[in-house]
Scaffold this motif. Structure first.
Motif, short mmCIF file in Angstrom:
data_model
loop_
_atom_site.label_atom_id
_atom_site.label_comp_id
_atom_site.label_asym_id
_atom_site.label_seq_id
_atom_site.Cartn_x
_atom_site.Cartn_y
_atom_site.Cartn_z
N TRP A 21 -42.12 40.47 -5.18
CA TRP A 21 -42.28 39.04 -5.45
C TRP A 21 -42.61 38.33 -4.15
O TRP A 21 -42.38 38.84 -3.07
CB TRP A 21 -41.03 38.45 -6.08
N THR A 73 -42.69 46.03 -11.63
CA THR A 73 -41.48 45.24 -11.43
C THR A 73 -41.82 43.77 -11.61
O THR A 73 -42.82 43.30 -11.09
CB THR A 73 -40.90 45.46 -10.01
N CYS A 75 -40.09 39.82 -11.40
CA CYS A 75 -38.95 39.07 -10.88
C CYS A 75 -38.96 37.65 -11.42
O CYS A 75 -40.01 37.05 -11.61
CB CYS A 75 -38.99 39.04 -9.36
N CYS A 122 -34.88 40.81 -10.29
CA CYS A 122 -36.02 41.70 -10.52
C CYS A 122 -35.63 42.85 -11.43
O CYS A 122 -34.55 43.45 -11.28
CB CYS A 122 -36.52 42.26 -9.19
#
Length: 125
Positions: A21, A73, A75, A122
């Protein structure tokens, strides 16, 4: 010269390849004024960023990038009006987003110049 090239390559190998992120806050609306940027590694978990110095109680806009490079991933970011990811005002609800967001003006979502800390959460996608 060869030693410099080898040293540079070794340093690049130590830098993480993915960021999960990234957030950039701006002092004024429409991404103007002083800026402050934070970013996180490609792992999962939650972290409170207890202070937004140098933009504590000054941020009015932001760019938020919720995914890592591979999009494995995602977040979420939650904004708070007090340090340590706390809320002080009874009428101030923490505001979250879990998608990439370009926010040119915090109003009407949150008060301008009233964000003091943020939390990231996350998870794998």
């Amino acid at each position: 010269m060869k030693l410099s090239a080898i040293s540079a390559a070794a340093l690049l190998a130590l830098v993480p390849g993915t960021m999960a992120w990234r957030v950039r806050f701006y002092e004024n609306a429409n991404y103007k004024g002083e800026e402050a940027t934070w970013g996180g590694p490609g792992g999962t978990g939650t972290k409170c960023f207890a202070s937004m110095s140098p933009l504590n109680n000054k941020a009015s806009s932001m760019h938020w990038y919720a995914y890592n490079t591979e999009r494995t991933t995602r977040c979420c970011i939650t904004l708070y009006d007090s340090p340590n990811c706390q809320t002080k005002a009874a009428d101030w609800a923490p505001t979250s987003t879990c998608s990439d967001a370009q926010v040119p003006n915090f109003q009407p979502f949150v008060q301008q110049n009233d964000v003091s800390s943020f939390r990231t959460t996350c998870v794998p996608v």
